[in-house]
Design a protein around this motif. Structure first.
Motif, short mmCIF file in Angstrom:
data_model
loop_
_atom_site.label_atom_id
_atom_site.label_comp_id
_atom_site.label_asym_id
_atom_site.label_seq_id
_atom_site.Cartn_x
_atom_site.Cartn_y
_atom_site.Cartn_z
N GLU A 131 -4.22 42.66 18.32
CA GLU A 131 -3.80 41.25 18.85
C GLU A 131 -4.79 40.90 20.04
O GLU A 131 -5.50 39.92 19.86
CB GLU A 131 -2.63 41.08 19.51
CG GLU A 131 -1.27 40.97 18.42
CD GLU A 131 -1.35 39.45 17.64
OE1 GLU A 131 -1.70 38.75 18.39
OE2 GLU A 131 -0.92 39.54 16.47
N ALA A 132 -5.05 42.04 20.76
CA ALA A 132 -5.93 41.90 21.97
C ALA A 132 -7.57 41.48 21.51
O ALA A 132 -8.28 40.76 22.02
CB ALA A 132 -5.88 43.24 22.91
N ILE A 133 -7.99 42.24 20.70
CA ILE A 133 -9.28 42.49 20.00
C ILE A 133 -9.59 40.91 19.25
O ILE A 133 -10.39 40.39 19.61
CB ILE A 133 -9.49 43.47 18.96
CG1 ILE A 133 -9.35 44.74 19.71
CG2 ILE A 133 -10.85 43.35 18.07
CD1 ILE A 133 -9.28 45.92 18.68
N VAL A 134 -8.62 40.64 18.42
CA VAL A 134 -8.77 39.11 18.04
C VAL A 134 -8.76 38.13 18.68
O VAL A 134 -9.51 37.30 18.80
CB VAL A 134 -7.66 39.08 16.82
CG1 VAL A 134 -7.72 37.46 16.30
CG2 VAL A 134 -7.83 40.00 15.58
N GLU A 135 -7.78 38.12 19.69
CA GLU A 135 -7.70 37.06 20.87
C GLU A 135 -9.08 36.92 21.53
O GLU A 135 -9.59 36.23 22.07
CB GLU A 135 -6.52 37.43 21.55
CG GLU A 135 -5.23 36.79 21.22
CD GLU A 135 -5.07 35.60 20.78
OE1 GLU A 135 -5.32 34.61 21.46
OE2 GLU A 135 -4.92 35.28 19.51
N GLY A 159 -11.82 50.39 23.91
CA GLY A 159 -13.11 51.00 23.71
C GLY A 159 -13.74 50.64 22.44
O GLY A 159 -12.82 50.02 21.41
N LYS A 160 -14.99 50.64 22.04
CA LYS A 160 -15.66 50.12 20.89
C LYS A 160 -15.05 51.09 19.68
O LYS A 160 -14.86 50.42 18.62
CB LYS A 160 -17.11 50.35 21.17
CG LYS A 160 -17.71 49.44 21.75
CD LYS A 160 -19.37 50.06 22.17
CE LYS A 160 -20.01 50.05 20.89
NZ LYS A 160 -21.44 50.13 21.19
N ILE A 171 -12.08 49.33 18.00
CA ILE A 171 -12.50 48.18 17.20
C ILE A 171 -13.14 48.81 15.79
O ILE A 171 -12.37 48.17 14.79
CB ILE A 171 -13.61 47.37 17.91
CG1 ILE A 171 -12.79 46.62 19.18
CG2 ILE A 171 -14.00 46.27 16.60
CD1 ILE A 171 -13.85 45.98 19.87
N TYR A 172 -13.73 49.87 15.92
CA TYR A 172 -14.31 50.29 14.66
C TYR A 172 -13.32 51.09 13.55
O TYR A 172 -13.69 51.27 12.80
CB TYR A 172 -15.72 51.17 15.10
CG TYR A 172 -16.95 50.48 15.54
CD1 TYR A 172 -17.42 49.51 14.52
CD2 TYR A 172 -17.54 50.46 16.55
CE1 TYR A 172 -18.49 48.76 14.70
CE2 TYR A 172 -18.61 49.97 17.08
CZ TYR A 172 -19.28 48.98 16.07
OH TYR A 172 -20.35 48.16 16.26
N ARG A 173 -12.22 51.44 14.34
CA ARG A 173 -11.40 52.17 13.62
C ARG A 173 -10.48 51.12 12.63
O ARG A 173 -9.82 51.44 11.95
CB ARG A 173 -10.24 52.83 14.51
CG ARG A 173 -10.60 54.41 15.01
CD ARG A 173 -9.72 55.19 15.29
NE ARG A 173 -9.06 54.60 16.58
CZ ARG A 173 -9.36 54.87 17.87
NH1 ARG A 173 -10.42 55.68 17.96
NH2 ARG A 173 -8.69 54.31 18.97
N ARG A 174 -10.67 49.75 13.18
CA ARG A 174 -10.04 48.77 12.58
C ARG A 174 -10.91 47.86 11.58
O ARG A 174 -10.43 47.40 10.58
CB ARG A 174 -9.24 47.95 13.42
CG ARG A 174 -8.01 48.68 14.29
CD ARG A 174 -7.94 48.05 15.67
NE ARG A 174 -6.50 48.48 16.21
CZ ARG A 174 -6.50 49.74 16.67
NH1 ARG A 174 -7.65 50.64 16.76
NH2 ARG A 174 -5.43 50.31 17.05
N ALA A 205 -19.08 43.21 24.10
CA ALA A 205 -18.42 42.26 24.90
C ALA A 205 -16.92 42.01 24.44
O ALA A 205 -16.24 41.87 25.21
CB ALA A 205 -19.16 40.96 24.67
N ILE A 206 -16.79 42.24 23.12
CA ILE A 206 -15.19 41.95 22.49
C ILE A 206 -14.30 43.23 23.36
O ILE A 206 -13.43 42.75 23.63
CB ILE A 206 -15.24 41.81 21.19
CG1 ILE A 206 -16.02 40.76 20.66
CG2 ILE A 206 -13.68 42.05 20.54
CD1 ILE A 206 -16.30 40.70 18.97
N ALA A 207 -14.84 44.59 23.21
CA ALA A 207 -14.30 45.28 23.56
C ALA A 207 -13.93 45.42 25.05
O ALA A 207 -12.74 45.31 25.70
CB ALA A 207 -14.99 46.85 23.47
N ALA A 208 -14.93 44.75 26.15
CA ALA A 208 -14.79 44.78 27.40
C ALA A 208 -13.54 43.74 27.73
O ALA A 208 -12.70 43.90 28.41
CB ALA A 208 -15.96 44.42 28.15
N ARG A 209 -13.53 42.53 26.72
CA ARG A 209 -12.55 41.48 26.94
C ARG A 209 -11.20 41.94 26.69
O ARG A 209 -10.07 41.59 27.26
CB ARG A 209 -13.15 40.06 26.36
CG ARG A 209 -12.02 38.93 26.37
CD ARG A 209 -11.51 38.48 27.90
NE ARG A 209 -12.93 38.12 28.35
CZ ARG A 209 -13.06 36.56 28.17
NH1 ARG A 209 -12.26 35.75 27.45
NH2 ARG A 209 -14.25 36.21 28.66
#
Length: 202
Positions: A24-28, A55-56, A59-62, A47-51
């Protein structure tokens, strides 16, 4: 356009549960950055990871890369594809046409118009857009084909042109607010009835 995946060859831990909260946090975060004016090209996994506060690697696991994440985020923005009841071609079309350009998430008003020039500039962005809207087109296509099969619509109906006639006015009105005096609540019915006058079997 796509970020390279530094973990593509890394094995995933078999017992590690996927966090819905992180998803949810990554998509938002992705949608927030787009709504704040970031272009698709400039948007980065960093930028997405920071917001999102992750960690990056999370994101890449998903998602295998930025394109896949964007596809999921923009699908979320568009909302669930409406499912016609199947009793009346007219009523089904009013439902589907009413969903064109209609977004519950207020960020859509800032994001969707900004995607238009990017879609026109980049074949990758164009394909991303097509992947988002094709499931919606497919449902409308099936309704029109059903109308032809039952004899409600003309046998020589050009399905793709009919879809353009039905969706075009709603996109122009909702994305560009072309005519401020048109009643948005009644417009889907008026568009469908007007187009159907030319599509019905005589």
């Amino acid at each position: 356009m796509s970020d390279m995946n530094p973990t593509a060859d890394a094995p995933r831990s078999p017992g590690r549960p996927r966090s819905v909260r992180a998803d949810e946090a990554i998509v938002e975060a992705t949608l927030d950055l787009l709504a704040e004016g970031s272009t698709i090209e400039a948007l980065s996994i960093e930028a997405i990871a920071a917001r999102a506060g992750v960690g990056k690697a999370t994101i890449y696991r998903r998602w295998p890369g930025k394109d896949a994440l964007l596809l999921d985020a923009l699908r979320r923005l568009k909302g669930v594809v409406p499912q016609p009841a199947g009793h009346s071609v007219r009523d089904d079309l009013v439902l589907l046409v009413g969903a064109v350009g209609h977004n519950i998430d207020p960020r859509a008003e800032r994001i969707m118009p900004c995607l238009v020039p990017e879609v026109n500039r980049s074949p990758d962005h164009f394909q991303l857009y097509q992947n988002i809207i094709e499931p919606r087109r497919k449902i409308m296509r099936e309704v029109l084909r059903r109308g032809v099969a039952t004899g409600e619509l003309r046998a020589d109906l050009d399905i793709e042109v009919a879809m353009a006639l039905l969706t075009g006015p709603m996109l122009v009105q909702r994305l560009l607010r072309w005519h401020p005096e048109l009643d948005d609540r009644l417009l889907p019915e008026r568009v469908v009835d007007g187009v159907l006058d030319g599509l019905r079997t005589r």
